[in-house]
Design a protein around this motif. Sequence first.
Motif, PDB file in Angstrom:
ATOM      1  N   ASN A 130      29.154  42.077  45.751  1.00  0.00           N
ATOM      2  CA  ASN A 130      29.941  41.659  44.246  1.00  0.00           C
ATOM      3  C   ASN A 130      31.227  41.287  44.322  1.00  0.00           C
ATOM      4  OD1 ASN A 130      30.828  41.618  41.995  1.00  0.00           O
ATOM      5  ND2 ASN A 130      29.511  43.500  41.254  1.00  0.00           N
ATOM      6  N   PRO A 131      31.281  40.018  44.447  1.00  0.00           N
ATOM      7  CA  PRO A 131      33.007  39.581  44.375  1.00  0.00           C
ATOM      8  C   PRO A 131      33.798  40.281  43.712  1.00  0.00           C
ATOM      9  CG  PRO A 131      31.367  37.682  44.171  1.00  0.00           C
ATOM     10  CD  PRO A 131      30.443  38.893  43.851  1.00  0.00           C
ATOM     11  N   LYS A 132      33.424  40.442  42.408  1.00  0.00           N
ATOM     12  CA  LYS A 132      34.379  41.269  41.545  1.00  0.00           C
ATOM     13  C   LYS A 132      34.822  42.646  42.301  1.00  0.00           C
ATOM     14  CE  LYS A 132      35.951  41.145  36.931  1.00  0.00           C
ATOM     15  NZ  LYS A 132      37.020  40.182  37.054  1.00  0.00           N
ATOM     16  N   GLN A 133      33.807  43.348  42.666  1.00  0.00           N
ATOM     17  CA  GLN A 133      33.949  44.807  43.278  1.00  0.00           C
ATOM     18  C   GLN A 133      34.707  44.456  44.624  1.00  0.00           C
ATOM     19  OE1 GLN A 133      33.279  47.532  42.012  1.00  0.00           O
ATOM     20  NE2 GLN A 133      33.935  48.747  43.498  1.00  0.00           N
ATOM     21  N   GLN A 134      34.485  43.493  45.547  1.00  0.00           N
ATOM     22  CA  GLN A 134      35.390  43.377  46.526  1.00  0.00           C
ATOM     23  C   GLN A 134      36.905  42.947  46.458  1.00  0.00           C
ATOM     24  OE1 GLN A 134      33.140  39.721  48.452  1.00  0.00           O
ATOM     25  NE2 GLN A 134      32.133  41.190  49.872  1.00  0.00           N
ATOM     26  N   CYS A 135      37.034  42.296  45.217  1.00  0.00           N
ATOM     27  CA  CYS A 135      38.402  42.292  44.705  1.00  0.00           C
ATOM     28  C   CYS A 135      39.139  43.528  44.598  1.00  0.00           C
ATOM     29  CB  CYS A 135      38.257  41.205  43.734  1.00  0.00           C
ATOM     30  SG  CYS A 135      37.979  39.555  44.197  1.00  0.00           S
ATOM     31  N   LYS A 136      38.462  44.330  43.860  1.00  0.00           N
ATOM     32  CA  LYS A 136      38.820  45.701  43.374  1.00  0.00           C
ATOM     33  C   LYS A 136      39.152  46.400  44.557  1.00  0.00           C
ATOM     34  CE  LYS A 136      36.864  46.005  38.709  1.00  0.00           C
ATOM     35  NZ  LYS A 136      36.200  46.670  37.707  1.00  0.00           N
ATOM     36  N   GLN A 137      38.387  46.549  45.489  1.00  0.00           N
ATOM     37  CA  GLN A 137      38.385  47.286  46.763  1.00  0.00           C
ATOM     38  C   GLN A 137      39.962  46.623  47.517  1.00  0.00           C
ATOM     39  OE1 GLN A 137      34.716  47.066  48.705  1.00  0.00           O
ATOM     40  NE2 GLN A 137      34.093  48.766  47.654  1.00  0.00           N
ATOM     41  N   MET A 138      39.756  45.159  47.416  1.00  0.00           N
ATOM     42  CA  MET A 138      40.972  44.513  48.296  1.00  0.00           C
ATOM     43  C   MET A 138      42.465  44.879  47.720  1.00  0.00           C
ATOM     44  SD  MET A 138      41.385  40.487  49.156  1.00  0.00           S
ATOM     45  CE  MET A 138      39.897  40.578  50.164  1.00  0.00           C
ATOM     46  N   VAL A 139      42.486  44.916  46.345  1.00  0.00           N
ATOM     47  CA  VAL A 139      43.835  45.225  45.808  1.00  0.00           C
ATOM     48  C   VAL A 139      44.038  46.687  45.623  1.00  0.00           C
ATOM     49  CG1 VAL A 139      43.704  43.071  44.235  1.00  0.00           C
ATOM     50  CG2 VAL A 139      42.997  45.076  43.293  1.00  0.00           C
ATOM     51  N   GLN A 140      42.942  47.400  45.626  1.00  0.00           N
ATOM     52  CA  GLN A 140      43.112  48.996  45.503  1.00  0.00           C
ATOM     53  C   GLN A 140      44.009  49.618  46.576  1.00  0.00           C
ATOM     54  OE1 GLN A 140      39.824  51.336  45.885  1.00  0.00           O
ATOM     55  NE2 GLN A 140      40.400  53.184  44.828  1.00  0.00           N
ATOM     56  N   GLY A 141      45.199  50.199  46.045  1.00  0.00           N
ATOM     57  CA  GLY A 141      45.969  50.769  47.180  1.00  0.00           C
ATOM     58  C   GLY A 141      47.209  49.761  47.347  1.00  0.00           C
ATOM     59  N   ARG A 142      47.223  48.538  47.209  1.00  0.00           N
ATOM     60  CA  ARG A 142      48.394  47.784  47.166  1.00  0.00           C
ATOM     61  C   ARG A 142      49.291  47.999  46.156  1.00  0.00           C
ATOM     62  NH1 ARG A 142      46.414  41.730  49.277  1.00  0.00           N
ATOM     63  NH2 ARG A 142      45.164  42.343  50.951  1.00  0.00           N
TER      64      ARG A 142
END
Length: 147
Positions: A36-48
């Motif tokens: 899921n692209p939206k979920q991938q993005c959330k994981q990518m920005v999480q913690g930044r």
Amino acid sequence: MAIKIALAAALLVALVALARATTYTTIVTTIDDENNPKQQCKQMVQGRQFQACQQYLRQGSQYQEGTGMRGVYPIWDEQQVKDECCRSLRNLENQGCECEGIQQAAMKAQQQMGQGQQSEQVYQRAQQLPQTCNLKTQKCQFNVIFM
């Protein structure tokens, strides 16, 4: 005794028939969040932290007229902060996650500033970031409620 055995056998056959009649198959379909692209993005920005973007968004709402200052940072510093923010967003651009990065920065900036008119100004400035940074995505949609 033969009647008891026959009765037990008949009962066993009836139970097996009943069990087969009530047995059903459950098919569970799950959505793989990794695709899921939206979920991938959330994981990518999480913690930044997106600290430069947070600072840039806060600066726009903390302008103190007549002082030449935006918050505690001199005006000339705003360009450097903006450039650093844009660089961090461009790093997300290839994955199509720049809007999630902007939203993450805006949420953090808002949390640091609290509610009110300044909070609204943070999101107004955040909506301008794609054009300001000349990103491929020219508009980001944020679901925000101001109190």
